[in-house]
Motif scaffolding. Sequence first.
Motif, PDB file in Angstrom:
ATOM      1  N   ALA A  88     -67.854   0.781 120.556  1.00 17.05           N
ATOM      2  CA  ALA A  88     -68.462   0.126 121.719  1.00 17.05           C
ATOM      3  C   ALA A  88     -68.167  -1.363 121.727  1.00 17.05           C
ATOM      4  CB  ALA A  88     -69.969   0.376 121.736  1.00 17.05           C
ATOM      5  N   ALA A  89     -68.136  -1.989 120.552  1.00 18.43           N
ATOM      6  CA  ALA A  89     -67.811  -3.416 120.462  1.00 18.43           C
ATOM      7  C   ALA A  89     -66.364  -3.666 120.879  1.00 18.43           C
ATOM      8  CB  ALA A  89     -68.057  -3.928 119.046  1.00 18.43           C
ATOM      9  N   VAL A  90     -65.449  -2.794 120.465  1.00 18.69           N
ATOM     10  CA  VAL A  90     -64.049  -2.920 120.881  1.00 18.69           C
ATOM     11  C   VAL A  90     -63.962  -2.848 122.401  1.00 18.69           C
ATOM     12  CG1 VAL A  90     -61.789  -1.779 120.889  1.00 18.69           C
ATOM     13  CG2 VAL A  90     -63.044  -2.047 118.734  1.00 18.69           C
ATOM     14  N   ALA A  91     -64.639  -1.862 122.985  1.00 24.73           N
ATOM     15  CA  ALA A  91     -64.602  -1.693 124.442  1.00 24.73           C
ATOM     16  C   ALA A  91     -65.159  -2.917 125.156  1.00 24.73           C
ATOM     17  CB  ALA A  91     -65.373  -0.432 124.849  1.00 24.73           C
ATOM     18  N   GLN A  92     -66.271  -3.479 124.644  1.00 27.46           N
ATOM     19  CA  GLN A  92     -66.838  -4.678 125.264  1.00 27.46           C
ATOM     20  C   GLN A  92     -65.862  -5.838 125.203  1.00 27.46           C
ATOM     21  OE1 GLN A  92     -70.654  -5.914 123.748  1.00 27.46           O
ATOM     22  NE2 GLN A  92     -71.766  -4.423 124.991  1.00 27.46           N
ATOM     23  N   LEU A  93     -65.299  -6.086 124.029  1.00 23.59           N
ATOM     24  CA  LEU A  93     -64.403  -7.236 123.879  1.00 23.59           C
ATOM     25  C   LEU A  93     -63.114  -7.063 124.679  1.00 23.59           C
ATOM     26  CD1 LEU A  93     -64.960  -8.109 120.117  1.00 23.59           C
ATOM     27  CD2 LEU A  93     -65.776  -9.357 122.125  1.00 23.59           C
ATOM     28  N   GLN A  94     -62.639  -5.847 124.821  1.00 22.78           N
ATOM     29  CA  GLN A  94     -61.463  -5.620 125.673  1.00 22.78           C
ATOM     30  C   GLN A  94     -61.809  -5.894 127.133  1.00 22.78           C
ATOM     31  OE1 GLN A  94     -60.467  -1.579 124.544  1.00 22.78           O
ATOM     32  NE2 GLN A  94     -58.874  -2.265 123.133  1.00 22.78           N
ATOM     33  N   LYS A  95     -62.969  -5.475 127.560  1.00 23.59           N
ATOM     34  CA  LYS A  95     -63.410  -5.676 128.943  1.00 23.59           C
ATOM     35  C   LYS A  95     -63.627  -7.161 129.249  1.00 23.59           C
ATOM     36  CE  LYS A  95     -66.175  -2.528 130.348  1.00 23.59           C
ATOM     37  NZ  LYS A  95     -67.323  -1.658 130.636  1.00 23.59           N
ATOM     38  N   MET A  96     -64.102  -7.918 128.248  1.00 21.98           N
ATOM     39  CA  MET A  96     -64.427  -9.328 128.435  1.00 21.98           C
ATOM     40  C   MET A  96     -63.212 -10.246 128.301  1.00 21.98           C
ATOM     41  SD  MET A  96     -67.926  -9.133 126.151  1.00 21.98           S
ATOM     42  CE  MET A  96     -67.851 -10.838 125.678  1.00 21.98           C
ATOM     43  N   ARG A  97     -62.135  -9.750 127.763  1.00 25.36           N
ATOM     44  CA  ARG A  97     -60.942 -10.542 127.467  1.00 25.36           C
ATOM     45  C   ARG A  97     -60.473 -11.328 128.699  1.00 25.36           C
ATOM     46  NH1 ARG A  97     -56.934  -7.197 124.302  1.00 25.36           N
ATOM     47  NH2 ARG A  97     -57.522  -5.665 125.852  1.00 25.36           N
ATOM     48  N   GLY A  98     -60.346 -12.667 128.531  1.00 23.30           N
ATOM     49  CA  GLY A  98     -59.849 -13.524 129.595  1.00 23.30           C
ATOM     50  C   GLY A  98     -60.821 -13.722 130.749  1.00 23.30           C
ATOM     51  N   SER A 132     -55.665 -10.658 121.631  1.00 21.27           N
ATOM     52  CA  SER A 132     -55.002  -9.371 121.405  1.00 21.27           C
ATOM     53  C   SER A 132     -55.977  -8.328 120.869  1.00 21.27           C
ATOM     54  CB  SER A 132     -53.868  -9.547 120.391  1.00 21.27           C
ATOM     55  OG  SER A 132     -54.410  -9.909 119.121  1.00 21.27           O
ATOM     56  N   ASP A 133     -55.594  -7.071 120.968  1.00 21.95           N
ATOM     57  CA  ASP A 133     -56.376  -5.994 120.360  1.00 21.95           C
ATOM     58  C   ASP A 133     -56.426  -6.170 118.842  1.00 21.95           C
ATOM     59  OD1 ASP A 133     -56.886  -4.840 122.810  1.00 21.95           O
ATOM     60  OD2 ASP A 133     -55.409  -3.245 122.601  1.00 21.95           O
ATOM     61  N   GLU A 134     -55.355  -6.697 118.274  1.00 19.93           N
ATOM     62  CA  GLU A 134     -55.328  -6.933 116.828  1.00 19.93           C
ATOM     63  C   GLU A 134     -56.388  -7.958 116.428  1.00 19.93           C
ATOM     64  OE1 GLU A 134     -52.328  -8.461 113.267  1.00 19.93           O
ATOM     65  OE2 GLU A 134     -51.637  -8.483 115.342  1.00 19.93           O
ATOM     66  N   LEU A 135     -56.552  -9.013 117.239  1.00 19.24           N
ATOM     67  CA  LEU A 135     -57.575 -10.011 116.960  1.00 19.24           C
ATOM     68  C   LEU A 135     -58.972  -9.388 117.085  1.00 19.24           C
ATOM     69  CD1 LEU A 135     -58.355 -12.916 116.246  1.00 19.24           C
ATOM     70  CD2 LEU A 135     -58.311 -13.428 118.685  1.00 19.24           C
ATOM     71  N   ILE A 136     -59.171  -8.542 118.090  1.00 21.06           N
ATOM     72  CA  ILE A 136     -60.463  -7.858 118.241  1.00 21.06           C
ATOM     73  C   ILE A 136     -60.781  -7.074 116.964  1.00 21.06           C
ATOM     74  CG2 ILE A 136     -61.664  -5.974 119.427  1.00 21.06           C
ATOM     75  CD1 ILE A 136     -60.203  -6.820 122.002  1.00 21.06           C
ATOM     76  N   ARG A 138     -59.541  -7.386 113.901  1.00 22.58           N
ATOM     77  CA  ARG A 138     -59.735  -8.255 112.741  1.00 22.58           C
ATOM     78  C   ARG A 138     -61.098  -8.938 112.802  1.00 22.58           C
ATOM     79  NH1 ARG A 138     -54.803 -11.695 110.733  1.00 22.58           N
ATOM     80  NH2 ARG A 138     -54.102  -9.546 110.592  1.00 22.58           N
ATOM     81  N   TYR A 139     -61.457  -9.422 113.992  1.00 23.98           N
ATOM     82  CA  TYR A 139     -62.765 -10.075 114.138  1.00 23.98           C
ATOM     83  C   TYR A 139     -63.911  -9.101 113.832  1.00 23.98           C
ATOM     84  CZ  TYR A 139     -67.015 -11.835 116.072  1.00 23.98           C
ATOM     85  OH  TYR A 139     -68.340 -12.198 116.200  1.00 23.98           O
ATOM     86  N   LEU A 140     -63.871  -7.923 114.438  1.00 21.11           N
ATOM     87  CA  LEU A 140     -64.960  -6.966 114.261  1.00 21.11           C
ATOM     88  C   LEU A 140     -65.068  -6.494 112.812  1.00 21.11           C
ATOM     89  CD1 LEU A 140     -64.707  -4.855 117.539  1.00 21.11           C
ATOM     90  CD2 LEU A 140     -66.382  -6.637 116.977  1.00 21.11           C
ATOM     91  N   ARG A 141     -63.959  -6.298 112.155  1.00 24.94           N
ATOM     92  CA  ARG A 141     -63.994  -5.856 110.749  1.00 24.94           C
ATOM     93  C   ARG A 141     -64.543  -6.964 109.849  1.00 24.94           C
ATOM     94  NH1 ARG A 141     -63.835  -0.545 111.277  1.00 24.94           N
ATOM     95  NH2 ARG A 141     -61.975   0.172 112.334  1.00 24.94           N
ATOM     96  N   THR A 142     -64.338  -8.216 110.247  1.00 17.49           N
ATOM     97  CA  THR A 142     -64.802  -9.342 109.440  1.00 17.49           C
ATOM     98  C   THR A 142     -66.284  -9.625 109.656  1.00 17.49           C
ATOM     99  OG1 THR A 142     -62.602 -10.331 109.565  1.00 17.49           O
ATOM    100  CG2 THR A 142     -64.407 -11.785 108.906  1.00 17.49           C
ATOM    101  N   GLY A 156     -70.628 -17.986 114.550  1.00  9.93           N
ATOM    102  CA  GLY A 156     -69.754 -17.567 113.462  1.00  9.93           C
ATOM    103  C   GLY A 156     -68.297 -17.549 113.911  1.00  9.93           C
ATOM    104  N   LEU A 157     -67.566 -16.534 113.459  1.00  7.43           N
ATOM    105  CA  LEU A 157     -66.144 -16.425 113.766  1.00  7.43           C
ATOM    106  C   LEU A 157     -65.864 -16.055 115.215  1.00  7.43           C
ATOM    107  CD1 LEU A 157     -64.874 -14.648 110.541  1.00  7.43           C
ATOM    108  CD2 LEU A 157     -64.410 -16.996 111.268  1.00  7.43           C
ATOM    109  N   GLY A 158     -66.892 -15.667 115.950  1.00 10.29           N
ATOM    110  CA  GLY A 158     -66.728 -15.345 117.358  1.00 10.29           C
ATOM    111  C   GLY A 158     -66.152 -16.483 118.171  1.00 10.29           C
ATOM    112  N   VAL A 159     -66.246 -17.705 117.663  1.00 18.15           N
ATOM    113  CA  VAL A 159     -65.670 -18.851 118.382  1.00 18.15           C
ATOM    114  C   VAL A 159     -64.165 -18.698 118.562  1.00 18.15           C
ATOM    115  CG1 VAL A 159     -67.486 -20.475 117.732  1.00 18.15           C
ATOM    116  CG2 VAL A 159     -65.469 -20.269 116.300  1.00 18.15           C
ATOM    117  N   ALA A 160     -63.521 -17.907 117.724  1.00 17.40           N
ATOM    118  CA  ALA A 160     -62.078 -17.690 117.858  1.00 17.40           C
ATOM    119  C   ALA A 160     -61.744 -16.925 119.138  1.00 17.40           C
ATOM    120  CB  ALA A 160     -61.547 -16.925 116.649  1.00 17.40           C
ATOM    121  N   LEU A 161     -62.731 -16.268 119.715  1.00 20.16           N
ATOM    122  CA  LEU A 161     -62.537 -15.493 120.937  1.00 20.16           C
ATOM    123  C   LEU A 161     -62.885 -16.282 122.195  1.00 20.16           C
ATOM    124  CD1 LEU A 161     -64.304 -12.217 119.727  1.00 20.16           C
ATOM    125  CD2 LEU A 161     -61.888 -12.796 119.528  1.00 20.16           C
ATOM    126  N   ILE A 162     -63.433 -17.468 122.012  1.00 25.16           N
ATOM    127  CA  ILE A 162     -64.025 -18.213 123.127  1.00 25.16           C
ATOM    128  C   ILE A 162     -63.184 -19.428 123.493  1.00 25.16           C
ATOM    129  CG2 ILE A 162     -66.055 -19.550 123.833  1.00 25.16           C
ATOM    130  CD1 ILE A 162     -67.666 -17.640 121.953  1.00 25.16           C
TER     131      ILE A 162
END
Length: 196
Positions: A88-98, A132-136, A138-142, A156-162
């Motif tokens: 579900a987190a992957v799906a959210q972050l893909q939907k929110m991308r950009g 990228s999906d790869e960043l999603i 890596r972020y979620l696993r971390t 936290g590390l979520g700033v890398a997505l923002i």
Amino acid sequence: MSPTLVLASTSTYRRELLARLQLPFDVARPDVDETPLPGERAEQTALRLAEAKARAVAPRFPGSLIIGSDQVALLDGEQLGKPGHHAAAVAQLQKMRGRRVVFHTALALLDSRSGVAEVVDVPYEVQLRTYSDELIERYLRTEQPYDCAGSAKTEGLGVALIEWMRGDDPSALVGLPLMALTTLLQRAGLPPLGVI
């Protein structure tokens, strides 16, 4: 004698934020169904749930000031809650991308002596990067932010997505708007530094 302060939440994020005000407080688990009502706007959901959480624990704490809070992320009219698990987190972050997401963090301060609650919504805008999906992955696993609305911890590390964030109170984005809470506590006669 000052009323007891109670946080109606089991969120470690909210507990850590409230501790910054250096006021003694108790913590209680509110048993509240967090499902949005049909046709309810994100800010309405957040406001309703913040007050419901405070009222849910009020019978256990007579003579207290009870804090309830809730956060709902809004993306193009769709409410995004806590993902709960990896997929579900992957799906959210893909939907929110950009895209731009508005986080509505509602705060309720209930005076259990009178039954009166003050409730406010503190919105915060977040523009996500085109990642990228790869960043999603890596972020979620971390960080594993499965208990965060929108699937990213800005503290936290979520700033890398923002790309950027905009709002009046950065603590609102973490889960408890401390500036608004300070105002409500002052009105209720419990200012954090002991004076107004």
